[in-house]
Design an enzyme around this catalytic site. Structure first.
Site, PDB file in Angstrom:
ATOM      1  CB  SER A   7     -12.503   5.838  18.050  1.00 36.00           C
ATOM      2  OG  SER A   7     -11.102   6.071  17.998  1.00 36.00           O
ATOM      3  CG  HIS A  32     -12.923   3.003  14.713  1.00 36.75           C
ATOM      4  ND1 HIS A  32     -13.262   2.662  13.419  1.00 36.75           N
ATOM      5  CD2 HIS A  32     -12.162   4.112  14.622  1.00 36.75           C
ATOM      6  CE1 HIS A  32     -12.722   3.523  12.576  1.00 36.75           C
ATOM      7  NE2 HIS A  32     -12.041   4.426  13.281  1.00 36.75           N
ATOM      8  CG  ASP A  34      -9.269   6.089  14.858  1.00 36.91           C
ATOM      9  OD1 ASP A  34      -9.605   5.879  13.682  1.00 36.91           O
ATOM     10  OD2 ASP A  34     -10.057   6.477  15.741  1.00 36.91           O
ATOM     11  CG  MET A  36      -3.910   8.562  13.633  1.00 32.55           C
ATOM     12  SD  MET A  36      -4.393   9.940  14.681  1.00 32.55           S
ATOM     13  CE  MET A  36      -6.171   9.831  14.563  1.00 32.55           C
ATOM     14  CG  HIS A  65      -9.676   4.627  10.228  1.00 34.70           C
ATOM     15  ND1 HIS A  65     -10.289   5.770  10.722  1.00 34.70           N
ATOM     16  CD2 HIS A  65      -9.252   4.942   8.980  1.00 34.70           C
ATOM     17  CE1 HIS A  65     -10.221   6.726   9.812  1.00 34.70           C
ATOM     18  NE2 HIS A  65      -9.582   6.255   8.742  1.00 34.70           N
ATOM     19  CG  MET A  67      -6.498   7.743   9.462  1.00 29.38           C
ATOM     20  SD  MET A  67      -7.207   8.535  10.920  1.00 29.38           S
ATOM     21  CE  MET A  67      -7.228   7.137  12.031  1.00 29.38           C
ATOM     22  CG  MET A 136     -12.347  10.016   7.124  1.00 24.37           C
ATOM     23  SD  MET A 136     -12.241   9.206   8.732  1.00 24.37           S
ATOM     24  CE  MET A 136     -12.102  10.587   9.862  1.00 24.37           C
ATOM     25  N   GLY A 141      -7.114  12.726  11.996  1.00 25.83           N
ATOM     26  CA  GLY A 141      -5.909  13.083  12.732  1.00 25.83           C
ATOM     27  C   GLY A 141      -6.159  13.286  14.207  1.00 25.83           C
ATOM     28  CG  PHE A 142      -5.969  15.997  15.881  1.00 29.63           C
ATOM     29  CD1 PHE A 142      -4.922  15.779  16.778  1.00 29.63           C
ATOM     30  CD2 PHE A 142      -5.690  16.570  14.655  1.00 29.63           C
ATOM     31  CE1 PHE A 142      -3.624  16.145  16.454  1.00 29.63           C
ATOM     32  CE2 PHE A 142      -4.389  16.945  14.322  1.00 29.63           C
ATOM     33  CZ  PHE A 142      -3.357  16.740  15.224  1.00 29.63           C
ATOM     34  N   GLY A 143      -9.265  13.345  17.541  1.00 33.37           N
ATOM     35  CA  GLY A 143     -10.613  13.231  18.043  1.00 33.37           C
ATOM     36  C   GLY A 143     -11.132  14.597  18.457  1.00 33.37           C
ATOM     37  N   GLY A 144     -12.413  14.654  18.747  1.00 34.61           N
ATOM     38  CA  GLY A 144     -12.998  15.858  19.317  1.00 34.61           C
ATOM     39  C   GLY A 144     -13.259  16.987  18.345  1.00 34.61           C
ATOM     40  CG  ASP A 172     -13.937   7.705  12.097  1.00 37.26           C
ATOM     41  OD1 ASP A 172     -14.075   8.317  13.163  1.00 37.26           O
ATOM     42  OD2 ASP A 172     -12.920   7.048  11.810  1.00 37.26           O
ATOM     43  N   GLY A 173     -16.146  10.576  12.883  1.00 33.42           N
ATOM     44  CA  GLY A 173     -15.722  11.931  13.200  1.00 33.42           C
ATOM     45  C   GLY A 173     -16.873  12.807  13.648  1.00 33.42           C
ATOM     46  N   GLY A 174     -16.789  13.292  14.877  1.00 33.98           N
ATOM     47  CA  GLY A 174     -17.814  14.219  15.370  1.00 33.98           C
ATOM     48  C   GLY A 174     -19.167  13.573  15.591  1.00 33.98           C
ATOM     49  N   GLY A 194     -15.585   8.556  19.178  1.00 29.81           N
ATOM     50  CA  GLY A 194     -14.496   8.588  20.132  1.00 29.81           C
ATOM     51  C   GLY A 194     -14.904   9.339  21.376  1.00 29.81           C
ATOM     52  CB  SER A 195     -15.052  12.996  22.083  1.00 26.51           C
ATOM     53  OG  SER A 195     -13.976  13.238  21.237  1.00 26.51           O
TER      54      SER A 195
HETATM   55  C1  DX5 Z   1     -10.226  10.801  13.403  1.00 28.06           C
HETATM   56  C2  DX5 Z   1     -10.426   9.344  13.773  1.00 28.06           C
HETATM   57  C3  DX5 Z   1     -11.705   9.135  14.482  1.00 28.06           C
HETATM   58  C4  DX5 Z   1     -11.767   9.866  15.767  1.00 28.06           C
HETATM   59  C5  DX5 Z   1     -13.193  10.103  16.128  1.00 28.06           C
HETATM   60  O1  DX5 Z   1      -9.005  10.992  12.890  1.00 28.06           O
HETATM   61  O2  DX5 Z   1     -10.438   8.524  12.621  1.00 28.06           O
HETATM   62  O3  DX5 Z   1     -12.034   7.760  14.651  1.00 28.06           O
HETATM   63  O4  DX5 Z   1     -11.121   9.218  16.806  1.00 28.06           O
HETATM   64  O5  DX5 Z   1     -13.202  10.854  17.287  1.00 28.06           O
HETATM   65  P1  DX5 Z   1     -14.412  11.802  17.668  1.00 28.06           P
HETATM   66  O6  DX5 Z   1     -15.612  10.907  17.795  1.00 28.06           O
HETATM   67  O7  DX5 Z   1     -13.976  12.385  18.958  1.00 28.06           O
HETATM   68  O8  DX5 Z   1     -14.587  12.782  16.563  1.00 28.06           O
HETATM   69 ZN    ZN Z   2     -11.265   6.262  12.657  1.00 29.29          ZN
END
Ligand code: DX5
Ligand code: ZN
Length: 227
Positions: A7, A32, A34, A36, A65, A67, A136, A141-144, A172-174, A194-195
């Site tokens: 992402s 990917h 994102d 928002m 994606h 959101m 999800m 909303g946020f990475g990390g 997707d996420g973590g 992402g991270s």
């Molecule tokens: C969350 C996004 C994810 C996010 C994943 O709102 O849809 O795609 O960027 O980031 P990480 O891998 O850091 O959880």
């Molecule tokens: Zn995403």
């Protein structure tokens, strides 16, 4: 085979074109993106103009994606910007069939995303119109953020519900090398990260992507079949 979809939300936004090229060259299968809106989720990222600007940077599959709510007024813009798949949230509006029909009519793969609190059964009426289900594993909303374990159960249910259909399952996420194996074993064929993909700067991207892929493949077997 597992698809790794970094992402770009976690990339350096001042150098998004270079970052997209770098992660693609580092072994990403998909990119990917994102999107928002500060309304459906408590953060604002970027819109179709950025997707369009990045399109010439790579020929990798663009996994968009959304959101955002409403999504329908923007579907054509993201298709024209170069999305290959467009995913909308099942929670984002009352007319999900219309959104999915519109995405397919635009010639793109149609995806639906489920928040961690949304039951897998919510996709049951949609199975004939879906190309992708995105589970999800954090609240969007946020990475990390940290992986929510109950999403493994959702993945397993989605896997069972979509058996025999050509519907991709994404998580997707973590996602990190520590969580990728469990997510892949539960049914995710596409891992969004992402991270964990962008940490350490461009010199680390190849190693980061490989570590996620390796974790998924050692949990599921090289051919993606559970062992
Ligand atoms: C969350 C996004 C994810 C996010 C994943 O709102 O849809 O795609 O960027 O980031 P990480 O891998 O850091 O959880
Ligand atoms: Zn995403």
């Amino acid at each position: 085979m597992t698809i790794i979809a970094p992402s770009i939300l976690a990339a350096d936004f001042a150098r998004l074109g270079e970052e997209t090229r770098a992660i693609a060259q580092a072994g990403a299968d998909w990119i990917h993106l994102d999107v928002m809106d500060g309304h459906f989720v408590p953060n604002i990222s970027f819109g179709p103009a950025v997707v369009k600007a990045l399109r010439p940077c790579t020929d990798k599959f663009f996994d968009v994606h959304l959101m955002i709510a409403p999504a329908d007024p923007y579907l054509a813009a993201f298709a024209e910007a170069g999305a290959d798949a467009i995913t909308v949230h099942v929670e984002a509006g009352p007319h999900i069939h219309r959104s999915l029909q519109t995405i397919r009519a635009l010639g793109k793969r149609a995806g639906v995303a489920l928040n961690p609190g949304t039951p897998a059964s919510s996709i049951e009426p949609l199975l004939d119109m879906l190309d992708l289900v995105l589970v999800m594993s954090v609240n969007p909303g946020f990475g990390g953020q940290s992986f929510i374990d109950s999403s493994l159960e959702t993945l397993a249910r989605v896997k069972a519900m979509t058996a025999g259909r050509s519907i991709d399952i994404s998580v997707d996420g973590g996602i990190t090398p520590e969580t990728a194996g469990a997510a892949a074993s539960a049914g995710a064929g596409i891992l969004v990260a992402g991270s964990a993909a962008f940490k350490g700067g461009p010199d680390a991207y190849g190693k980061n992507v490989a570590a996620i892929r390796e974790a998924a493949q050692s949990a599921t077997g090289r051919d993606g079949v559970r062992c």
